[in-house]
Each structure stands twice: as structure tokens, then as C-alpha cells.
Write a protein that holds these residues in place. Structure first.
Motif, PDB file in Angstrom:
ATOM      1  N   LYS A 275       0.853  -1.175   0.000  1.00  0.00           N
ATOM      2  CA  LYS A 275       0.000   0.000   0.000  1.00  0.00           C
ATOM      3  C   LYS A 275       0.890   1.227   0.000  1.00  0.00           C
ATOM      4  CE  LYS A 275      -3.381   2.355   2.883  1.00  0.00           C
ATOM      5  NZ  LYS A 275      -4.143   2.288   4.130  1.00  0.00           N
TER       6      LYS A 275
ATOM      7  N   ARG B 143     -16.625   2.554  -9.258  1.00  0.00           N
ATOM      8  CA  ARG B 143     -15.483   1.667  -9.491  1.00  0.00           C
ATOM      9  C   ARG B 143     -15.328   1.459 -10.997  1.00  0.00           C
ATOM     10  NH1 ARG B 143     -15.857  -3.655  -5.836  1.00  0.00           N
ATOM     11  NH2 ARG B 143     -17.749  -3.960  -7.095  1.00  0.00           N
TER      12      ARG B 143
ATOM     13  N   GLU C  98     -13.303   9.239  -2.877  1.00  0.00           N
ATOM     14  CA  GLU C  98     -12.968   7.880  -2.448  1.00  0.00           C
ATOM     15  C   GLU C  98     -13.415   6.839  -3.472  1.00  0.00           C
ATOM     16  OE1 GLU C  98     -13.994   6.953   1.571  1.00  0.00           O
ATOM     17  OE2 GLU C  98     -13.374   8.915   2.329  1.00  0.00           O
TER      18      GLU C  98
ATOM     19  N   HIS D 186     -12.622   4.284  -6.984  1.00  0.00           N
ATOM     20  CA  HIS D 186     -11.652   3.216  -7.213  1.00  0.00           C
ATOM     21  C   HIS D 186     -11.415   2.998  -8.709  1.00  0.00           C
ATOM     22  CE1 HIS D 186     -12.968   2.259  -3.120  1.00  0.00           C
ATOM     23  NE2 HIS D 186     -11.903   1.487  -2.987  1.00  0.00           N
TER      24      HIS D 186
ATOM     25  N   SER E 295      -8.434   5.324  -4.829  1.00  0.00           N
ATOM     26  CA  SER E 295      -7.749   4.043  -4.625  1.00  0.00           C
ATOM     27  C   SER E 295      -7.527   3.380  -5.976  1.00  0.00           C
ATOM     28  CB  SER E 295      -8.579   3.121  -3.727  1.00  0.00           C
ATOM     29  OG  SER E 295      -8.678   3.643  -2.419  1.00  0.00           O
TER      30      SER E 295
ATOM     31  N   VAL F 161      -6.211  -0.193  -7.474  1.00  0.00           N
ATOM     32  CA  VAL F 161      -5.938  -1.570  -7.067  1.00  0.00           C
ATOM     33  C   VAL F 161      -5.412  -2.344  -8.274  1.00  0.00           C
ATOM     34  CG1 VAL F 161      -6.871  -3.675  -6.047  1.00  0.00           C
ATOM     35  CG2 VAL F 161      -7.785  -1.448  -5.357  1.00  0.00           C
TER      36      VAL F 161
ATOM     37  N   LYS G 123      -4.164   6.156  -3.226  1.00  0.00           N
ATOM     38  CA  LYS G 123      -3.767   4.973  -2.455  1.00  0.00           C
ATOM     39  C   LYS G 123      -3.599   3.838  -3.459  1.00  0.00           C
ATOM     40  CE  LYS G 123      -6.092   5.853   1.969  1.00  0.00           C
ATOM     41  NZ  LYS G 123      -7.085   5.305   2.940  1.00  0.00           N
TER      42      LYS G 123
ATOM     43  N   TYR H   1      -2.602  -0.165  -4.272  1.00  0.00           N
ATOM     44  CA  TYR H   1      -2.492  -1.517  -3.728  1.00  0.00           C
ATOM     45  C   TYR H   1      -2.021  -2.451  -4.843  1.00  0.00           C
ATOM     46  CZ  TYR H   1      -5.691   0.437  -0.217  1.00  0.00           C
ATOM     47  OH  TYR H   1      -6.284   1.218   0.742  1.00  0.00           O
TER      48      TYR H   1
END
Length: 305
Positions: A7, A97, A116, A118, A152, A154, A234, A236
Motif C-alpha cells: 500500500k 469503481r 474515495e 476506485h 484508490s 488496485v 492509495k 495496492y
């Protein structure tokens, strides 16, 4: 085997990243272009609002309902596509998302606002079909003039497919033949058990299933954010899990029963066939994928981890 999760909180200045960057022994070089160059699907839009699940698939952005219908009709296509998508503004809600589905994707925008939201390479739990390696997460390049909010990203490899079952039993797995009846001992009455043939032996265990297939690598990311004082990405990196091993094969056939004391027709009154052998063991799990690079560039060069 548990995944290693990396992360990253990138608050440092992120400025233009030109091309794909490779890191070898801490030296940065520009990767040579692919030969032949892939066909690029180019699209220009005004604004994009991501307030639900959207999938980049078959040349366009698909809703969850559209994606489910396509997969139901024709199965999930696994070919990698290359996209260059340009927007005036991209807005992510908290429920928004965007799945890139392992493709090579460049997203350009004058402005990006995220509450927030994704961006993900694959949905959680995405598994390759039986007998296939998990797909690589592809590449995501974000080229944004002004960005703000929490986003985020990912990078997730697809989980590997299950291994093939163990092969069908053959004669090598057949159980032993039972003891034949002994006419001489039976007639003389010396050993009464000799009058009756024994049943066949149990078959041997089935063949082991084949190994599971390899999980996909995370995929790579490059960030080019020119104005980012209020932007908090962020990141990941989740490797694809190795697929489960194939189921064990069927156990071997039970052995034939022993012959009877009937010399002309020894199988008349023969012993019963032995039981089938147990199922073979499942195959081992496949290997997990590996974590790949996340890169940003400044005046001093490329920063990759």
C-alpha cells in the motif's frame, strides 16, 4: 499462501511520465516499443461520471448489467485491448469503481475529482477458466492536469485456473485377482475353504490431479499528475493466487474374483469382483503471480517501486 499487499501513499510531486519505464539493477531505461504495435482504441468524451461499477470491455465502457449479458451470451473474452481515452473531467463518487479488465489503458483528463472512488484491474475473486494461467493486470497510465480527492488504485492479477483432473484409470491400477478355488483340496475335504474362490482385491488409488495454473501478475501503473496538491492516491498491489490443483482421478477397477473349481467354465461360480480403488489425490496449487512496478517521474528521473 497469503498475498503480500503493498500500500503506497503518494503525496510527493508527480510530474510527466513519458512512456513505459523499466527498472533493472536500479538503472532506468525506456522500454522498446512492441513489434508489431497493437491497435489502439481511441475515444474522446466530454465528462465521465463513475458512480457505479463500469467495465472497460470490447471497445467501450459497460455497466454491470451489460457486462453480465455479454458474458452470458458469448463468454468472457480474454484478449488484451489497448485504449487511449480522453476526457474533459472525470468524477468518481464513493460508490464508483472502474475496472480496466487487464487491458492497457491510458486515461487523460483536464480534471479528476474523486470522493474515495476506485480504479481496479480486475474484480476481487476473478478466476481464469480451467487450464489457464491468470491474466496479468495490464497497464494503467493516468495523465491528469488537475486532480483532487482520494482515489484508490488496485492492481490485482487474475487468479489462476484450476488444474486438470487426474487421468482415467488404466490396467496398471486394477486390483489383484482373487485366489482360485482348489479342486483337489476341496474334493478330498482337506480344506473346505479351498472350494470357494476369493473375491478380487481392491483397485489402486486413482492418479493425482494436475497442478493448478499460475496466478497473474499485478500489472503496472504510471502517474502523470501536473497539479496535485489536493490529490491523495492509495495504491495496492495484489498478486493473483495460484489455481487449485485438479481433482484426483477415479480409482482403479477392482480385481477379478478367483476361478471356481469348474475346469471347463472356471468363471461360472467365480469369486466376486473387488471394490474400486479410492479417488486419487488433488494436484498441488499453482504459483502466485508477482508484484510489478508503480512509476512516477520528476526532473531527477524515474521513481519506481
Amino acid at each position: 499462501m497469503k498475498h503480500k499487499i503493498s500500500k503506497l501513499m503518494l503525496f510527493a510531486a508527480l510530474i510527466p511520465l513519458w512512456g513505459c519505464v523499466e527498472v533493472r539493477d536500479k538503472e532506468v531505461t525506456i522500454a522498446p516499443p512492441a513489434t508489431p504495435a497493437p491497435k489502439v482504441i481511441e475515444r474522446k468524451f466530454s465528462d465521465l461520471v463513475v458512480n457505479q461499477d463500469l467495465y472497460l470491455y470490447k471497445g467501450g465502457l459497460r455497466t454491470k448489467q451489460e457486462m453480465d449479458a455479454l458474458i452470458a451470451n458469448e463468454g468472457l473474452l480474454r484478449e488484451v485491448e489497448t485504449y487511449s481515452l480522453q476526457f474533459q473531467k472525470i468524477i468518481f463518487s464513493a460508490e464508483g469503481r472502474l475496472f480496466t479488465m487487464g487491458n492497457v489503458v491510458t486515461l487523460k483528463a483536464e480534471e479528476l475529482i474523486s470522493e474515495e472512488g476506485h480504479i481496479l484491474t480486475f474484480p476481487e475473486g476473478q478466476v481464469a477458466p480451467l487450464g489457464h494461467d491468470g491474466r496479468h493486470g495490464g497497464h494503467i497510465a493516468l495523465i491528469i492536469e488537475n486532480a483532487e480527492g482520494l482515489l484508490s488504485i488496485v492492481l490485482r492479477g487474475e487468479n489462476g485456473g484450476q488444474g486438470h483432473p487426474g487421468k482415467d484409470p488404466d490396467l496398471a491400477l486394477k486390483g489383484k485377482k482373487g485366489r482360485d478355488a482348489n479342486g483337489g483340496l476341496c474334493v478330498n475335504g482337506k480344506i473346505r475353504e479351498a472350494c470357494t474362490p476369493d473375491p478380487g482385491g481392491q483397485g489402486l488409488p486413482g492418479y493425482q490431479g494436475l497442478p493448478g495454473y499460475r496466478g497473474g501478475n499485478t500489472g503496472t501503473l504510471s502517474l502523470e499528475i501536473k497539479s496535485k496538491s489536493k490529490f491523495q492516491p492509495k495504491i495496492y498491489r495484489l498478486v493473483g493466487k495460484g489455481g487449485s490443483g485438479g481433482v484426483g482421478g477415479k480409482g482403479g477397477q477392482g480385481g477379478d474374483g478367483g476361478d471356481s473349481i469348474n475346469r471347463k467354465k472356471p468363471r461360472v461360480g467365480a469369486g466376486s469382483q473387488g471394490p474400486e480403488g479410492p479417488q486419487g489425490k488433488p494436484g498441488p496449487y499453482g504459483q502466485d503471480g508477482i508484484q510489478e512496478s508503480v512509476c512516477a517521474v520528476n526532473e531527477s528521473g524515474a521513481n519506481c517501486i
